[in-house]
Design an enzyme around this catalytic site. Structure first.
Site, PDB file in Angstrom:
ATOM      1  N   SER A   1      -6.219  -1.413  -8.875  1.00 39.74           N
ATOM      2  CA  SER A   1      -7.152  -0.616  -9.658  1.00 39.74           C
ATOM      3  C   SER A   1      -8.318  -0.176  -8.777  1.00 39.74           C
ATOM      4  O   SER A   1      -8.618  -0.791  -7.757  1.00 39.74           O
ATOM      5  CB  SER A   1      -7.660  -1.409 -10.857  1.00 39.74           C
TER       6      SER A   1
ATOM      7  N   ASP B   1     -11.771   2.512 -14.260  1.00 38.17           N
ATOM      8  CA  ASP B   1     -13.076   2.769 -14.856  1.00 38.17           C
ATOM      9  C   ASP B   1     -13.779   3.815 -14.003  1.00 38.17           C
ATOM     10  O   ASP B   1     -13.327   4.122 -12.892  1.00 38.17           O
ATOM     11  CB  ASP B   1     -13.913   1.491 -14.918  1.00 38.17           C
TER      12      ASP B   1
ATOM     13  N   ARG C   1      -0.496  -1.233  -1.053  1.00 39.09           N
ATOM     14  CA  ARG C   1      -1.377  -1.814  -2.066  1.00 39.09           C
ATOM     15  C   ARG C   1      -1.266  -1.011  -3.348  1.00 39.09           C
ATOM     16  O   ARG C   1      -1.357   0.227  -3.333  1.00 39.09           O
ATOM     17  CB  ARG C   1      -2.825  -1.830  -1.565  1.00 39.09           C
TER      18      ARG C   1
ATOM     19  N   ARG D   1      -4.889  -2.984 -17.663  1.00 41.32           N
ATOM     20  CA  ARG D   1      -4.815  -2.824 -16.214  1.00 41.32           C
ATOM     21  C   ARG D   1      -3.617  -3.579 -15.655  1.00 41.32           C
ATOM     22  O   ARG D   1      -2.963  -3.140 -14.718  1.00 41.32           O
ATOM     23  CB  ARG D   1      -6.093  -3.340 -15.551  1.00 41.32           C
TER      24      ARG D   1
ATOM     25  N   GLY E   1      -3.531  -6.815  -6.302  1.00 41.00           N
ATOM     26  CA  GLY E   1      -4.504  -7.881  -6.142  1.00 41.00           C
ATOM     27  C   GLY E   1      -4.202  -9.069  -7.029  1.00 41.00           C
ATOM     28  O   GLY E   1      -4.307 -10.225  -6.617  1.00 41.00           O
TER      29      GLY E   1
ATOM     30  N   ARG F   1      -0.022  -9.346 -11.947  1.00 39.60           N
ATOM     31  CA  ARG F   1       0.570  -8.016 -11.751  1.00 39.60           C
ATOM     32  C   ARG F   1       1.776  -8.114 -10.830  1.00 39.60           C
ATOM     33  O   ARG F   1       2.760  -7.396 -10.994  1.00 39.60           O
ATOM     34  CB  ARG F   1      -0.470  -7.052 -11.186  1.00 39.60           C
TER      35      ARG F   1
ATOM     36  N   ARG G   1      -1.378 -21.513  -4.003  1.00 40.41           N
ATOM     37  CA  ARG G   1      -2.608 -21.119  -4.686  1.00 40.41           C
ATOM     38  C   ARG G   1      -2.354 -20.165  -5.853  1.00 40.41           C
ATOM     39  O   ARG G   1      -3.251 -19.437  -6.279  1.00 40.41           O
ATOM     40  CB  ARG G   1      -3.597 -20.475  -3.705  1.00 40.41           C
TER      41      ARG G   1
END
Length: 235
Positions: free
Chosen positions: A94, A207, A91, A220, A24, A28, A47
Site C-alpha cells: 500500500s 489513502d 514489492r 487493504r 509488507g 497479505r 517471526r
C-alpha cells in the site's frame, strides 16, 4: 560454509522461486498464496514472516512478507538476493497518495524512490540517491496492466523512514511530481542494484495525504488484488 539458513529465513536451498512477490504484511503473503498459488508450500515462518512457494499458471512463484520499513525489507531482500538465488523481487503493498491526480485504489508503479533514509550510505556514495526500478520488470508490468485494462501511474515515489512525519515533506515532494509515499522501496531498489538483480514496487493507493480519503485496514489486506495479479503475470 553455507549462509543458509539465515537468522531470519529457515527455508532450504531451492525453496524459493526466481521471482518473489513481497508484501509488507505477513497476512497479505498468506492471502496471495492461498488465493492465487497452486500447491503453495510454507517455506518460512520465522517471526511470523510467512514465505510460500507454489505455481501460478504453470510458473513457480514465491511470496514472502517484508515487514514494515527499510531496515526490515533490507534484511529480507538482501538474504533472498544474495543467499537464496532470487533474481526478481516485486514489492506489492500500500502507498499513500500525494499527487492530485492519484486516487484511492489506483495503482502506482515506482520508477524511482526518493528517500530520507541513510540506507544507501553503506555502499560508499555520500551524495543523495533516488534508486530506480528494473526497466525490464517495469516495462513488463505496464504492458501486463494495459492488457488487463488498468492504467497505472508510473513515476517517482518517496520511501520514508518516518510514518508520523511532522516535517511537511509531502507538500514539497508533491511539487516535484512525486506520486506517493511508502516505507520500503528505496532499500529494495538499492539492494537489487548492489546484487545485480531486479526489483519493482507495485503499490495500491490506500489513502491520500491531502484529501484524507482512506481504505479500511481489512480491505487493504483482502481487496487490493489488481497489484497482485499484475505482479503474478510478470513473475
Amino acid at each position: 560454509m553455507s549462509n543458509i539458513p539465515t537468522p531470519h529465513i529457515t527455508a532450504k536451498e531451492g525453496d524459493f522461486a526466481k521471482t518473489v512477490l513481497m508484501p509488507g504484511d505477513p497476512l497479505r503473503s498468506k492471502f496471495i498464496a492461498e488465493t492465487f498459488l497452486t500447491d503453495a508450500k510454507l517455506v518460512n515462518n520465522v517471526r511470523g514472516v510467512q514465505g510460500y512457494t507454489g505455481t501460478y499458471k504453470g510458473k513457480q512463484v514465491s511470496v514472502m512478507a517484508s515487514g514494515m520499513g527499510m531496515p526490515s525489507i533490507g534484511i529480507y531482500s538482501y538474504e533472498l538476493f544474495n543467499y537464496y538465488g532470487v533474481e526478481n523481487i516485486i514489492r506489492v503493498g500500500s502507498i499513500g497518495g500525494i499527487a492530485d491526480n492519484v486516487k484511492v485504489r489506483d495503482l502506482i508503479f515506482a520508477m524511482s524512490a526518493y528517500t530520507n533514509s541513510n540506507f544507501g550510505r553503506q555502499f560508499g556514495f555520500d551524495g543523495n540517491v533516488a534508486p530506480c526500478a528494473s526497466w525490464k520488470l517495469l516495462q513488463a508490468a505496464v504492458e501486463a496492466a494495459e492488457k488487463m485494462g488498468i492504467t497505472p501511474h508510473v513515476g517517482p515515489i518517496y520511501s520514508s523512514d518516518i510514518f508520523y512525519d511532522e516535517s511537511g515533506a509531502a507538500g514539497k515532494l508533491k511539487n516535484l511530481g512525486v506520486l506517493g509515499v511508502e516505507m520500503e522501496s528505496a532499500a529494495l531498489y538499492l539492494n537489487a542494484a548492489r546484487a545485480g538483480k531486479n526489483a519493482l514496487c507495485i503499490c495500491t493507493v490506500s489513502d491520500h495525504i491531502f484529501t484524507g480519503e482512506a481504505v479500511p485496514a481489512e480491505d487493504r489486506q483482502l481487496t487490493f488484488t489488481q497489484m497482485m495479479e499484475v505482479a503474478l503475470e510478470i513473475a
